[in-house]
Design a protein around this motif. Structure first.
Motif, PDB file in Angstrom:
ATOM      1  N   THR A  22      -6.003 -20.063 -14.075  1.00 25.30           N
ATOM      2  CA  THR A  22      -6.472 -20.998 -13.046  1.00 25.30           C
ATOM      3  C   THR A  22      -6.152 -20.481 -11.649  1.00 25.30           C
ATOM      4  OG1 THR A  22      -4.390 -22.228 -13.286  1.00 25.30           O
ATOM      5  CG2 THR A  22      -6.321 -23.049 -14.504  1.00 25.30           C
ATOM      6  N   HIS A  23      -4.961 -19.871 -11.502  1.00 25.18           N
ATOM      7  CA  HIS A  23      -4.541 -19.379 -10.192  1.00 25.18           C
ATOM      8  C   HIS A  23      -4.103 -17.933 -10.351  1.00 25.18           C
ATOM      9  CE1 HIS A  23      -4.299 -23.755  -9.999  1.00 25.18           C
ATOM     10  NE2 HIS A  23      -4.550 -23.626  -8.702  1.00 25.18           N
ATOM     11  N   SER A  24      -4.841 -17.045  -9.710  1.00 24.63           N
ATOM     12  CA  SER A  24      -4.597 -15.607  -9.830  1.00 24.63           C
ATOM     13  C   SER A  24      -3.836 -15.165  -8.588  1.00 24.63           C
ATOM     14  CB  SER A  24      -5.945 -14.892  -9.955  1.00 24.63           C
ATOM     15  OG  SER A  24      -5.758 -13.501 -10.021  1.00 24.63           O
ATOM     16  N   LEU A  25      -2.530 -14.982  -8.736  1.00 26.66           N
ATOM     17  CA  LEU A  25      -1.668 -14.764  -7.577  1.00 26.66           C
ATOM     18  C   LEU A  25      -1.439 -13.274  -7.369  1.00 26.66           C
ATOM     19  CD1 LEU A  25       0.883 -17.552  -8.577  1.00 26.66           C
ATOM     20  CD2 LEU A  25      -1.293 -17.762  -7.326  1.00 26.66           C
ATOM     21  N   CYS A  26      -1.715 -12.812  -6.179  1.00 27.16           N
ATOM     22  CA  CYS A  26      -1.561 -11.384  -5.912  1.00 27.16           C
ATOM     23  C   CYS A  26      -1.067 -11.181  -4.492  1.00 27.16           C
ATOM     24  CB  CYS A  26      -2.885 -10.656  -6.136  1.00 27.16           C
ATOM     25  SG  CYS A  26      -4.142 -11.194  -4.988  1.00 27.16           S
ATOM     26  N   THR A  27      -0.783  -9.933  -4.149  1.00 22.43           N
ATOM     27  CA  THR A  27      -0.185  -9.671  -2.848  1.00 22.43           C
ATOM     28  C   THR A  27      -1.261  -9.537  -1.769  1.00 22.43           C
ATOM     29  OG1 THR A  27       0.174  -7.492  -3.818  1.00 22.43           O
ATOM     30  CG2 THR A  27       2.095  -8.842  -3.467  1.00 22.43           C
ATOM     31  N   LEU A  28      -0.811  -9.660  -0.536  1.00 25.67           N
ATOM     32  CA  LEU A  28      -1.719  -9.812   0.615  1.00 25.67           C
ATOM     33  C   LEU A  28      -2.761  -8.721   0.778  1.00 25.67           C
ATOM     34  CD1 LEU A  28       0.452 -11.119   3.592  1.00 25.67           C
ATOM     35  CD2 LEU A  28      -1.484 -12.255   2.479  1.00 25.67           C
ATOM     36  N   GLU A  29      -2.453  -7.503   0.302  1.00 26.67           N
ATOM     37  CA  GLU A  29      -3.425  -6.427   0.534  1.00 26.67           C
ATOM     38  C   GLU A  29      -4.737  -6.697  -0.211  1.00 26.67           C
ATOM     39  OE1 GLU A  29      -0.526  -6.115  -0.992  1.00 26.67           O
ATOM     40  OE2 GLU A  29      -0.620  -4.738  -2.703  1.00 26.67           O
ATOM     41  N   PHE A  30      -4.726  -7.679  -1.099  1.00 25.60           N
ATOM     42  CA  PHE A  30      -5.963  -8.017  -1.822  1.00 25.60           C
ATOM     43  C   PHE A  30      -6.765  -9.136  -1.156  1.00 25.60           C
ATOM     44  CE2 PHE A  30      -3.398  -5.912  -5.069  1.00 25.60           C
ATOM     45  CZ  PHE A  30      -4.312  -4.974  -5.497  1.00 25.60           C
ATOM     46  N   GLU A  31      -6.268  -9.603  -0.022  1.00 27.98           N
ATOM     47  CA  GLU A  31      -6.958 -10.701   0.661  1.00 27.98           C
ATOM     48  C   GLU A  31      -8.417 -10.316   0.951  1.00 27.98           C
ATOM     49  OE1 GLU A  31      -4.882 -11.926   4.176  1.00 27.98           O
ATOM     50  OE2 GLU A  31      -5.606 -13.994   3.926  1.00 27.98           O
ATOM     51  N   ASP A  32      -8.621  -9.097   1.455  1.00 36.43           N
ATOM     52  CA  ASP A  32      -9.975  -8.642   1.786  1.00 36.43           C
ATOM     53  C   ASP A  32     -10.821  -8.376   0.545  1.00 36.43           C
ATOM     54  OD1 ASP A  32      -9.324  -8.742   4.385  1.00 36.43           O
ATOM     55  OD2 ASP A  32      -9.056  -6.573   4.659  1.00 36.43           O
ATOM     56  N   SER A  88       2.805 -12.675   0.446  1.00 36.97           N
ATOM     57  CA  SER A  88       3.313 -11.416   1.010  1.00 36.97           C
ATOM     58  C   SER A  88       4.169 -10.682  -0.006  1.00 36.97           C
ATOM     59  CB  SER A  88       4.114 -11.678   2.274  1.00 36.97           C
ATOM     60  OG  SER A  88       5.282 -12.384   1.957  1.00 36.97           O
ATOM     61  N   ARG A  89       4.060  -9.349   0.006  1.00 33.68           N
ATOM     62  CA  ARG A  89       4.853  -8.580  -0.940  1.00 33.68           C
ATOM     63  C   ARG A  89       6.274  -8.460  -0.429  1.00 33.68           C
ATOM     64  NH1 ARG A  89       1.902  -4.328  -2.900  1.00 33.68           N
ATOM     65  NH2 ARG A  89       3.701  -3.067  -3.395  1.00 33.68           N
ATOM     66  N   LEU A  90       7.159  -8.175  -1.352  1.00 36.85           N
ATOM     67  CA  LEU A  90       8.553  -8.003  -0.975  1.00 36.85           C
ATOM     68  C   LEU A  90       8.763  -6.600  -0.418  1.00 36.85           C
ATOM     69  CD1 LEU A  90      11.629  -8.672  -1.028  1.00 36.85           C
ATOM     70  CD2 LEU A  90      11.645  -7.752  -3.339  1.00 36.85           C
ATOM     71  N   ASN A  91       9.346  -6.540   0.756  1.00 42.78           N
ATOM     72  CA  ASN A  91       9.857  -5.279   1.287  1.00 42.78           C
ATOM     73  C   ASN A  91      11.356  -5.463   1.456  1.00 42.78           C
ATOM     74  OD1 ASN A  91       7.239  -3.998   1.782  1.00 42.78           O
ATOM     75  ND2 ASN A  91       7.015  -5.644   3.289  1.00 42.78           N
ATOM     76  N   LEU A  92      12.103  -4.494   1.015  1.00 36.09           N
ATOM     77  CA  LEU A  92      13.555  -4.622   1.047  1.00 36.09           C
ATOM     78  C   LEU A  92      14.114  -3.449   1.848  1.00 36.09           C
ATOM     79  CD1 LEU A  92      15.821  -6.353  -0.229  1.00 36.09           C
ATOM     80  CD2 LEU A  92      15.740  -4.840  -2.206  1.00 36.09           C
ATOM     81  N   GLU A  93      15.014  -3.769   2.749  1.00 36.31           N
ATOM     82  CA  GLU A  93      15.617  -2.709   3.577  1.00 36.31           C
ATOM     83  C   GLU A  93      16.348  -1.677   2.728  1.00 36.31           C
ATOM     84  OE1 GLU A  93      18.227  -4.565   6.344  1.00 36.31           O
ATOM     85  OE2 GLU A  93      16.641  -4.914   7.812  1.00 36.31           O
ATOM     86  N   ILE A 148       8.204 -17.754  -1.012  1.00 35.53           N
ATOM     87  CA  ILE A 148       6.833 -17.234  -1.081  1.00 35.53           C
ATOM     88  C   ILE A 148       6.103 -17.682   0.169  1.00 35.53           C
ATOM     89  CG2 ILE A 148       4.640 -17.427  -2.345  1.00 35.53           C
ATOM     90  CD1 ILE A 148       6.688 -15.927  -3.986  1.00 35.53           C
ATOM     91  N   THR A 149       5.624 -16.726   0.947  1.00 38.03           N
ATOM     92  CA  THR A 149       4.874 -17.069   2.157  1.00 38.03           C
ATOM     93  C   THR A 149       3.713 -16.095   2.313  1.00 38.03           C
ATOM     94  OG1 THR A 149       6.034 -15.535   3.614  1.00 38.03           O
ATOM     95  CG2 THR A 149       7.024 -17.725   3.327  1.00 38.03           C
ATOM     96  N   LYS A 150       2.980 -16.281   3.397  1.00 38.70           N
ATOM     97  CA  LYS A 150       1.883 -15.368   3.682  1.00 38.70           C
ATOM     98  C   LYS A 150       2.274 -14.369   4.768  1.00 38.70           C
ATOM     99  CE  LYS A 150      -2.619 -17.067   2.316  1.00 38.70           C
ATOM    100  NZ  LYS A 150      -3.142 -15.981   1.531  1.00 38.70           N
ATOM    101  N   ALA A 151       3.500 -14.447   5.254  1.00 41.51           N
ATOM    102  CA  ALA A 151       3.909 -13.571   6.360  1.00 41.51           C
ATOM    103  C   ALA A 151       4.629 -12.345   5.814  1.00 41.51           C
ATOM    104  CB  ALA A 151       4.823 -14.335   7.301  1.00 41.51           C
ATOM    105  N   ASP A 152       4.154 -11.181   6.228  1.00 42.61           N
ATOM    106  CA  ASP A 152       4.817  -9.945   5.809  1.00 42.61           C
ATOM    107  C   ASP A 152       6.184  -9.870   6.465  1.00 42.61           C
ATOM    108  OD1 ASP A 152       3.682  -8.258   3.954  1.00 42.61           O
ATOM    109  OD2 ASP A 152       2.025  -7.781   5.313  1.00 42.61           O
ATOM    110  N   ASN A 153       7.180  -9.510   5.705  1.00 46.24           N
ATOM    111  CA  ASN A 153       8.494  -9.390   6.326  1.00 46.24           C
ATOM    112  C   ASN A 153       9.356  -8.388   5.570  1.00 46.24           C
ATOM    113  OD1 ASN A 153       8.959 -10.730   4.003  1.00 46.24           O
ATOM    114  ND2 ASN A 153       9.945 -12.502   4.907  1.00 46.24           N
TER     115      ASN A 153
END
Ligand code: ATP
Ligand code: MG
Length: 584
Positions: free
Chosen positions: A256-266, A290-295, A346-351
């Motif tokens: 029902t809900h196909s959840l993926c990371t932001l680069e697939f928005e387009d 937004s995908r997880l980026n870790l320092e 879970i948000t839409k902002a890359d961080n």
């Protein structure tokens, strides 16, 4: 760094980590996790879809490509997809997105299953996108018959040139208006293996002038001959593209809900275009986060593969790797990783998430659960001159300072002990130094107060031994008439077990490696091995993977790949020592 002994015995944590069991159904209708459920915009959408009656049951999926091991970024997606299915009493499938046999392997399929289970989740259905190859092919025929797909023979370079740019529209391929019959014939012959790789592709006929480049007649199928696919063997030489495969696989499974990371928005317009133009009833909704980026680490599978291939690390499960297998070997618990995922949200902002967030999740978990032990990492011999040589005693020590239920253990004490070299200095460097100095006193943790009477040095002037005396009246009570502030850990030299200690630190020395030069960013001190540690005798029987707090040193776990050899990996330090460095 100056560690004041008593403080490190008293690390506090009041945070509750949610339990490891995952209730799927609950007869009473009460959800025991109701109060702890994460809130985010995706769950809000789901709430609305349930309230409006659009869906009765939520279905999600986690769709890894089996081209590497899972990393902590995948854990975010796993925790999201499986967590939603758990909390909404829905379903979550594990689906291998295996449309690119060049890079995929069975080894990765098995490792991914292990990792998902280890994280505490289980899938409702296990699928491979390759299970749907036949159906996908049939839908491609349907698109061709509708005049919505064509076989294109432009070379890859020409295709790029025809595609246009972000500011200029593309041009139609000269093959775009091929008759349906010809397309059908060519596509069938592509499947039959009549054409060379790269000579022909199947493209969707959408809009070469679209502002969204993904809609400029994207490739749906390409030829990859001579490969053995880990699931389908040599049955196919025609492989569907991700953007075509994914929406159809979702629809077939009733997602029902196909959840993926932001680069697939387009890519979402293409996802919807595929489903709207084939005769399939289900219309799953793609939602991006937004995908997880870790320092201090890298998350791309391509770069992680390179680290492994070039031997910068000891395989995919090297304890410095951000992979689930690496974190497991390092000594992370599944609960700490889930807790981390919940905390970052879970948000839409890359961080970019600070490493400290992950470290504090495991620190808090182990603070509550790990038994305390004593381990001397850099041993310095002490002879207690007034302790009879033939005498030995067993001292009772609590396994946890705040949890009496964890019981006590007996640790042997005798004339010969070891302490850490860092806990002795001939002269105190400053007033903060509360450890042992020549002529000074210190308390041995859970034992006696000792005084250093003499320092023994070798020919080079290096300290090799301390001659001390102990005060027999100080077991469990303060000495008469004087204050002894420092407390240090120790191990009986006669009874202790020899161990190797691996001190792991961050893989990279910079928080955000730029571009391709990440190799220069590798932290040369990410592994320091101490080969002569002496640990409490009981630790010789520690189970592989078992975690402990080595008092005043940090959290450690017995390595699970060293066989009979006693090796402990440092999971995390007692406190965030990087916060200080970063602040300076
Ligand atoms: P990489 O780019 O590192 O190769 P990927 O996205 O190609 O990763 P997949 O195996 O395709 O890896 O990912 C499976 C799922 O995990 C996808 O839904 C993807 O969006 C998600 N995922 C991958 N990396 C992250 C990340 N860093 N944060 C959150 N989700 C992620
Ligand atoms: Mg991918």
């Amino acid at each position: 760094m100056d560690i004041v002994a008593e403080k490190s015995f008293n690390e506090s944590s009041s945070r509750r980590l949610w339990s490891c069991t995952i209730p799927r159904t609950n007869d009473s209708g009460n959800d025991p996790m109701e109060d702890n459920k994460p809130r985010n915009f995706i769950r809000q959408i789901i709430d609305e879809d349930l309230a409006s009656g659009k869906h009765e049951r939520i279905v999600t999926r986690f769709p890894p490509e089996p081209n590497g091991y899972l990393h902590i970024g995948h854990a975010k997606s796993i925790n999201l997809n499986f967590g939603i299915a758990r909390d909404y009493k829905g379903r979550c499938n594990l689906r291998f997105d295996d449309t690119n046999p060049q890079k995929e392997e069975e080894e990765f399929v098995e490792a991914i299953k292990d990792d998902v289970r280890w994280l505490g989740f289980d899938w409702d259905e296990l699928h491979f996108a390759s299970d749907y190859f036949e159906q996908l092919y049939d839908y491609a025929i349907e698109l061709i018959e509708k005049g919505l797909a064509y076989v294109c023979e432009l070379s890859p370079e020409d295709m790029r040139a025809y595609r246009g740019t972000l500011t200029e529209p593309g041009r139609n391929s000269p093959y775009r208006d091929r008759p349906v019959e010809e397309n059908l014939d060519l596509f069938q012959r592509m499947r039959a293996g009549e054409f060379a790789d790269g000579s022909k592709v199947l493209r969707a006929k959408i809009d070469m002038a679209s502002g969204n480049i993904n809609l400029r007649d994207p490739v749906l199928y390409r030829i990859r001959s001579g490969l053995i696919h880990h699931q389908t063997g040599d049955a196919w030489c025609l492989y569907p593209m991700y953007d075509y495969t994914h929406p159809i696989s979702d629809a077939i499974e009733g997602v029902t809900h196909s959840l993926c990371t932001l680069e697939f928005e387009d890519h979402r317009p293409l996802y919807d275009w595929v489903l709207n133009n084939i005769s399939i009833a289900a219309k799953p909704r793609q939602i991006e986060f937004s995908r997880l980026n870790l320092e201090y680490t890298i998350m791309s599978k391509r770069l992680l593969t390179q680290l492994v291939a070039e031997n910068h690390v000891d395989g995919w499960d090297d304890p410095r790797m951000p992979t689930i297998a690496g974190l497991r070997r390092r000594g992370f618990t599944p609960a700490s990783i889930r807790e981390f995922c919940d905390r970052i949200g879970i948000t839409k902002a890359d961080n970019m998430v600070e490493m400290g967030v992950l470290e504090s999740a495991i620190r808090e978990d182990l603070d509550a659960s790990a038994p305390r032990r004593m381990a001397v990492l850099r041993p310095l011999k002490i002879t207690l001159s007034n302790y009879p040589d033939e005498q030995e005693e067993l001292l009772l020590s609590p396994n946890h300072p705040k949890n009496g239920d964890m019981g006590k253990r007996q640790i042997p004490f005798c004339r010969h002990i070891v302490i850490d070299r860092n806990d002795f200095m001939e002269v105190a460097p400053n007033r903060k130094f509360k450890r042992l100095v020549t002529g000074g006193e210190v308390r041995l943790r859970n034992a006696y107060v000792i005084r250093c009477d003499e320092v023994v040095k070798d020919d080079q002037g290096d300290i090799v031994e301390l001659i001390c005396s102990y005060d027999p009246d100080t077991l469990g009570k303060n000495p008469e008439g004087r204050k002894v502030k420092g407390v240090i850990h120790w191990v009986s030299a006669r009874h202790g077990a020899n161990a190797e200690i691996r001190l792991y630190d961050r893989l990279l020395k910079t928080p955000q490696p730029q571009g391709e030069s990440w190799e220069d960013d590798l932290n040369p001190d990410s592994l320091v091995t101490l080969e002569n540690a002496v640990v409490e005798p009981g630790l010789a029987d520690a189970q592989p993977g078992a975690q402990f707090q080595f008092e005043r040193e940090g959290y450690f776990c017995r390595d699970n790949k060293s066989g009979d050899k006693l090796v402990f990996n440092r999971v995390v330090t007692l406190r965030d020592s990087w916060a200080k460095i970063a602040a300076n």
